[in-house]
Write an enzyme that holds these catalytic residues in place. Structure first.
Site, PDB file in Angstrom:
ATOM      1  N   GLY A 159       1.021  -1.143  -0.148  1.00 30.77           N
ATOM      2  CA  GLY A 159       0.298   0.043  -0.499  1.00 30.77           C
ATOM      3  C   GLY A 159       0.940   1.518  -0.297  1.00 30.77           C
ATOM      4  O   GLY A 159       2.352   1.127  -0.242  1.00 30.77           O
ATOM      5  N   ARG A 160       0.143   2.511   0.677  1.00 28.30           N
ATOM      6  CA  ARG A 160       0.966   3.722   1.159  1.00 28.30           C
ATOM      7  C   ARG A 160       1.861   3.160   1.017  1.00 28.30           C
ATOM      8  O   ARG A 160       3.591   3.740   0.715  1.00 28.30           O
ATOM      9  CB  ARG A 160       0.364   5.021   1.469  1.00 28.30           C
ATOM     10  CG  ARG A 160      -1.168   5.676   0.552  1.00 28.30           C
ATOM     11  CD  ARG A 160      -1.567   6.332   1.845  1.00 28.30           C
ATOM     12  NE  ARG A 160      -3.132   6.789   0.863  1.00 28.30           N
ATOM     13  CZ  ARG A 160      -4.022   6.088   1.060  1.00 28.30           C
ATOM     14  NH1 ARG A 160      -4.097   5.328   1.877  1.00 28.30           N
ATOM     15  NH2 ARG A 160      -5.610   7.050   1.318  1.00 28.30           N
ATOM     16  N   ILE A 161       2.402   2.892   2.727  1.00 26.90           N
ATOM     17  CA  ILE A 161       3.714   2.672   3.165  1.00 26.90           C
ATOM     18  C   ILE A 161       4.276   1.505   2.505  1.00 26.90           C
ATOM     19  O   ILE A 161       5.787   2.404   2.481  1.00 26.90           O
ATOM     20  CB  ILE A 161       3.355   2.575   4.435  1.00 26.90           C
ATOM     21  CG1 ILE A 161       2.572   3.470   5.336  1.00 26.90           C
ATOM     22  CG2 ILE A 161       4.783   2.270   5.096  1.00 26.90           C
ATOM     23  CD1 ILE A 161       2.695   2.986   6.584  1.00 26.90           C
ATOM     24  N   ARG A 181      -2.319  -8.570  -1.457  1.00 23.74           N
ATOM     25  CA  ARG A 181      -3.546  -9.563  -2.015  1.00 23.74           C
ATOM     26  C   ARG A 181      -3.502  -9.140  -3.885  1.00 23.74           C
ATOM     27  O   ARG A 181      -3.878 -10.550  -4.048  1.00 23.74           O
ATOM     28  CB  ARG A 181      -5.110  -8.485  -1.049  1.00 23.74           C
ATOM     29  CG  ARG A 181      -5.015  -9.004   0.062  1.00 23.74           C
ATOM     30  CD  ARG A 181      -6.289  -8.256   0.500  1.00 23.74           C
ATOM     31  NE  ARG A 181      -5.801  -6.789  -0.061  1.00 23.74           N
ATOM     32  CZ  ARG A 181      -6.524  -5.546   0.163  1.00 23.74           C
ATOM     33  NH1 ARG A 181      -7.808  -6.209   0.960  1.00 23.74           N
ATOM     34  NH2 ARG A 181      -6.384  -4.733   0.436  1.00 23.74           N
ATOM     35  N   THR A 241       6.943  -2.029  11.097  1.00 25.06           N
ATOM     36  CA  THR A 241       6.498  -0.604  11.469  1.00 25.06           C
ATOM     37  C   THR A 241       4.964  -0.867  11.270  1.00 25.06           C
ATOM     38  O   THR A 241       3.989   0.236  11.139  1.00 25.06           O
ATOM     39  CB  THR A 241       7.020   0.314  10.961  1.00 25.06           C
ATOM     40  OG1 THR A 241       7.276   0.116   9.467  1.00 25.06           O
ATOM     41  CG2 THR A 241       8.979   0.335  10.840  1.00 25.06           C
ATOM     42  N   ARG A 243       1.884  -3.671  12.570  1.00 27.06           N
ATOM     43  CA  ARG A 243       0.834  -4.326  13.621  1.00 27.06           C
ATOM     44  C   ARG A 243       2.269  -5.172  14.053  1.00 27.06           C
ATOM     45  O   ARG A 243       2.006  -6.177  13.369  1.00 27.06           O
ATOM     46  CB  ARG A 243      -0.280  -4.632  13.080  1.00 27.06           C
ATOM     47  CG  ARG A 243      -0.680  -3.273  13.367  1.00 27.06           C
ATOM     48  CD  ARG A 243      -0.984  -2.273  14.758  1.00 27.06           C
ATOM     49  NE  ARG A 243      -1.635  -0.751  14.174  1.00 27.06           N
ATOM     50  CZ  ARG A 243      -1.806   0.396  14.365  1.00 27.06           C
ATOM     51  NH1 ARG A 243      -0.794   0.274  14.206  1.00 27.06           N
ATOM     52  NH2 ARG A 243      -2.414   1.465  14.461  1.00 27.06           N
ATOM     53  N   GLU A 272       1.067  -4.410  22.956  1.00 27.37           N
ATOM     54  CA  GLU A 272       1.883  -3.731  23.326  1.00 27.37           C
ATOM     55  C   GLU A 272       1.302  -2.944  24.765  1.00 27.37           C
ATOM     56  O   GLU A 272       0.024  -3.288  25.175  1.00 27.37           O
ATOM     57  CB  GLU A 272       1.530  -2.272  22.099  1.00 27.37           C
ATOM     58  CG  GLU A 272       2.432  -2.668  21.236  1.00 27.37           C
ATOM     59  CD  GLU A 272       2.344  -1.728  20.110  1.00 27.37           C
ATOM     60  OE1 GLU A 272       2.280  -0.229  20.837  1.00 27.37           O
ATOM     61  OE2 GLU A 272       3.128  -2.315  19.202  1.00 27.37           O
ATOM     62  N   HIS A 290       7.386   1.907  19.547  1.00 25.23           N
ATOM     63  CA  HIS A 290       6.063   1.982  18.198  1.00 25.23           C
ATOM     64  C   HIS A 290       5.973   3.908  18.097  1.00 25.23           C
ATOM     65  O   HIS A 290       5.389   4.082  19.140  1.00 25.23           O
ATOM     66  CB  HIS A 290       4.775   2.032  19.277  1.00 25.23           C
ATOM     67  CG  HIS A 290       3.593   2.294  17.807  1.00 25.23           C
ATOM     68  ND1 HIS A 290       2.454   1.187  18.160  1.00 25.23           N
ATOM     69  CD2 HIS A 290       3.256   2.794  16.203  1.00 25.23           C
ATOM     70  CE1 HIS A 290       1.533   1.287  16.839  1.00 25.23           C
ATOM     71  NE2 HIS A 290       2.178   1.944  15.815  1.00 25.23           N
ATOM     72  N   GLY A 292       6.404   5.255  14.431  1.00 25.96           N
ATOM     73  CA  GLY A 292       6.735   5.076  13.227  1.00 25.96           C
ATOM     74  C   GLY A 292       6.251   6.963  13.240  1.00 25.96           C
ATOM     75  O   GLY A 292       6.226   7.107  11.864  1.00 25.96           O
TER      76      GLY A 292
HETATM   77  O1  LIG Z   1       0.329   3.401  14.236  1.00 27.06           O
HETATM   78  C1  LIG Z   1       0.115   4.111  14.629  1.00 27.06           C
HETATM   79  C2  LIG Z   1      -1.471   4.615  13.467  1.00 27.06           C
HETATM   80  O2  LIG Z   1      -1.843   3.479  12.838  1.00 27.06           O
HETATM   81  O3  LIG Z   1      -1.388   5.516  13.523  1.00 27.06           O
END
Ligand SMILES: O=CC(=O)O
Length: 328
Positions: A159-161, A181, A241, A243, A272, A290, A292
């Site tokens: 995706g974007r990230i 997918r 980075t 989940r 977490e 956490h 990111g």
């Molecule tokens: O982890 C942080 C978010 O999903 O924005």
């Protein structure tokens, strides 16, 4: 109802400019102490608010959703991931859910790239050596890590990230592979010179570094389990980075300790803020808390997106970042 009368309950402290604007626009109840809400406090907020603004740390499951009052119309998550919210039951109850995609893409990809650079090059060990005053001078064979250039990066979730990670990794000479997918458009694939793997298992067996960039959904829970870790090369690294729940953390700790993979860089964890103690204190495991999306710019823009979603919704329009369960 005019936006100024809208009762907006915000569960955590947000950047000051965001809170200021929320107070100007809405009847906003802020959390100045930043202490996370208990389940009862969340239930109470959901019975009295028109809009709830939660974050990744608030678990809004079906049971809590069943206790929501009729007044609650919108859950405007401060964050991109919405795995803390039972979106399907919200939608069933006529509650709209929105998130804040896009504005944290580069920040999160930067942290992923930092881990991709740091773990194979043993930066974390290097810092520890310096801090302990144990640097005895340069030697030809000391602190040798792994070169990035020419290596294969396998991105899970394009995706974007994922795409932003791919763009960065290409600048370091890495070859981009991905599992998703479905394949991304041929335009994106060509611009990244990326190879699509329909089979995650086959991709894992060939990669030097694997980066997790997919959302956590029932389909991706423990996507990386003991069996799949066993498919990876012993010299491969894994970076997460996204989940924590996407990786079986106990299985990862076992695989690293047994030398089945070479190391890991993790910004997110399965339970977490708890971290599997077996992952702590290892020279080849770099752990981050956490962070990111933790930039002043990103967190402020996330707040602006929350405000735009609430404001458009209050004005009777479809908010721009509505989450649709089918696309999760
Ligand atoms: O982890 C942080 C978010 O999903 O924005």
């Amino acid at each position: 109802m005019p936006a100024s009368k809208l009762k907006v309950v915000v569960t955590r402290k947000l950047p000051a400019p965001v809170e200021l604007r929320m107070k100007e626009l809405f009847d906003a109840r802020l959390n100045e102490s930043d202490r996370p809400f208990s389940v009862e406090e969340l239930a109470q907020a959901m019975q009295t608010a028109d809009v709830l603004v939660p974050t990744v740390t608030d678990k809004i499951d079906g049971r809590l959703m069943a206790r929501a009052g009729d007044q609650l119309r919108l859950i405007a998550q401060f964050g991109a991931g919405v795995d803390n919210i039972d979106v399907a039951s919200a939608v069933q109850r006529g509650i709209t859910v929105t998130n804040t995609p896009g504005v944290l893409t580069d920040d999160t990809a930067d942290v992923a790239m930092a881990l991709i650079l740091a773990v194979p090059r043993r930066m974390h060990e290097g810092v520890q050596i310096m801090e302990a005053g144990k640097f005895d001078g340069w030697t030809p064979t000391w602190m040798m890590g792994r070169r990035l250039s020419g290596k294969r990066l396998g991105i899970i979730g394009m995706g974007r990230i994922g795409q932003a990670v791919a763009r960065r990794a290409r600048a370091f000479g890495m070859q981009i592979h991905y599992h998703n997918r479905k394949p991304v458009s041929s335009r994106i694939e060509e611009s990244l010179e990326a190879t699509y793997w329909d089979s995650l298992d086959q991709m894992l067996a060939r990669m030097d570094i694997v980066s997790i960039n997919c959302p956590h959904t029932p389909a991706t829970f423990h996507l990386i389990n003991a069996r799949r870790l066993g498919l990876m090369k012993p010299e491969a690294y894994i970076i997460n980075t996204a989940r924590g729940e996407v990786i079986d953390e106990a299985a990862l700790a076992r695989a690293i300790r047994a030398g089945k993979i070479a190391g890991a860089g993790l910004d997110v964890f399965e339970r977490e803020p708890a971290v599997n103690p077996e992952l702590i204190g290892l020279p080849n495991v770099l752990l981050l808390p956490h962070m990111g999306s933790a930039t002043i710019e990103g967190r402020t823009e996330m707040g602006e997106k929350v405000i735009i979603n609430i404001k458009t919704f209050a004005d009777g329009h479809r908010p721009p970042d509505r989450v649709i369960p089918a696309i999760l």
